[in-house]
Design a protein around this motif. Structure first.
Motif, short mmCIF file in Angstrom:
data_model
loop_
_atom_site.label_atom_id
_atom_site.label_comp_id
_atom_site.label_asym_id
_atom_site.label_seq_id
_atom_site.Cartn_x
_atom_site.Cartn_y
_atom_site.Cartn_z
N TRP A 3 31.95 0.98 31.74
CA TRP A 3 31.09 -0.23 32.19
C TRP A 3 31.46 -1.37 31.55
O TRP A 3 31.34 -2.62 32.14
CB TRP A 3 29.52 0.03 31.76
CG TRP A 3 29.26 0.34 30.38
CD1 TRP A 3 29.29 1.45 29.72
CD2 TRP A 3 28.83 -0.64 29.49
NE1 TRP A 3 29.29 1.21 28.25
CE2 TRP A 3 28.74 -0.10 28.29
CE3 TRP A 3 28.69 -2.14 29.48
CZ2 TRP A 3 28.60 -0.87 27.06
CZ3 TRP A 3 28.34 -2.97 28.47
CH2 TRP A 3 28.32 -2.11 27.07
N PHE A 4 31.86 -1.42 30.37
CA PHE A 4 32.31 -2.73 29.60
C PHE A 4 33.48 -3.26 30.28
O PHE A 4 33.74 -4.64 30.54
CB PHE A 4 32.82 -2.31 28.31
CG PHE A 4 33.14 -3.68 27.42
CD1 PHE A 4 32.10 -4.77 26.94
CD2 PHE A 4 34.41 -3.85 27.09
CE1 PHE A 4 32.57 -5.68 26.41
CE2 PHE A 4 35.09 -4.74 26.31
CZ PHE A 4 33.88 -5.73 26.08
N GLU A 6 34.03 -2.70 33.65
CA GLU A 6 33.74 -3.66 34.86
C GLU A 6 32.96 -4.88 34.56
O GLU A 6 33.16 -5.77 35.43
CB GLU A 6 32.58 -2.58 35.48
CG GLU A 6 33.34 -1.42 35.86
CD GLU A 6 34.37 -1.83 37.15
OE1 GLU A 6 34.03 -2.47 38.00
OE2 GLU A 6 35.41 -1.15 37.25
N LEU A 7 32.22 -5.10 33.33
CA LEU A 7 31.64 -6.08 32.77
C LEU A 7 32.63 -7.37 32.83
O LEU A 7 32.55 -8.64 33.01
CB LEU A 7 30.77 -5.86 31.69
CG LEU A 7 29.79 -6.94 31.42
CD1 LEU A 7 28.83 -7.02 32.33
CD2 LEU A 7 29.03 -6.74 30.25
N LYS A 9 35.84 -7.48 33.94
CA LYS A 9 36.21 -7.97 35.19
C LYS A 9 35.30 -8.86 36.24
O LYS A 9 35.62 -9.70 36.64
CB LYS A 9 36.66 -6.85 36.10
CG LYS A 9 37.54 -5.88 35.71
CD LYS A 9 37.76 -4.61 36.64
CE LYS A 9 38.94 -3.71 36.14
NZ LYS A 9 38.83 -2.38 36.92
N MET A 10 33.99 -8.46 36.00
CA MET A 10 33.16 -9.41 36.79
C MET A 10 33.11 -10.69 36.32
O MET A 10 33.01 -11.77 36.81
CB MET A 10 31.76 -8.59 36.75
CG MET A 10 31.69 -7.71 37.72
SD MET A 10 30.06 -7.05 38.10
CE MET A 10 29.80 -6.05 36.52
N GLY A 11 32.73 -10.92 34.73
CA GLY A 11 33.13 -11.99 34.36
C GLY A 11 34.44 -13.09 34.37
O GLY A 11 34.31 -14.11 34.39
#
Length: 65
Positions: A3-4, A6-7, A9-11
């Motif tokens: 999840w980190f 993914e976070l 990448k979104m950031g």
């Protein structure tokens, strides 16, 4: 841990979109200050990148249907 990543990448995507938007807005303000036609802002590098950012996902979506 997944999840980190993914976070992150979104950031990164959000940050790059914000930078591109700010760069394009600066070009729009410059073009308006010089009293040039508004479409001139789209003929700059950030304007072309904005156009590509809209057209590429749209083309992929249309092609995949």
């Amino acid at each position: 841990m997944e999840w980190f990543l993914e976070l992150v990448k979104m950031g990164a995507a959000l940050g790059s979109a914000m930078l591109l938007g700010h760069w394009f807005l600066a070009e729009v303000k410059r073009v308006k200050a010089e009293k040039q036609p508004v479409y001139k802002a789209y003929m700059t590098l950030p304007g072309l990148l904005v156009i590509l950012a809209v057209l590429i996902p749209a083309a992929i979506w249309l092609y995949s249907r």
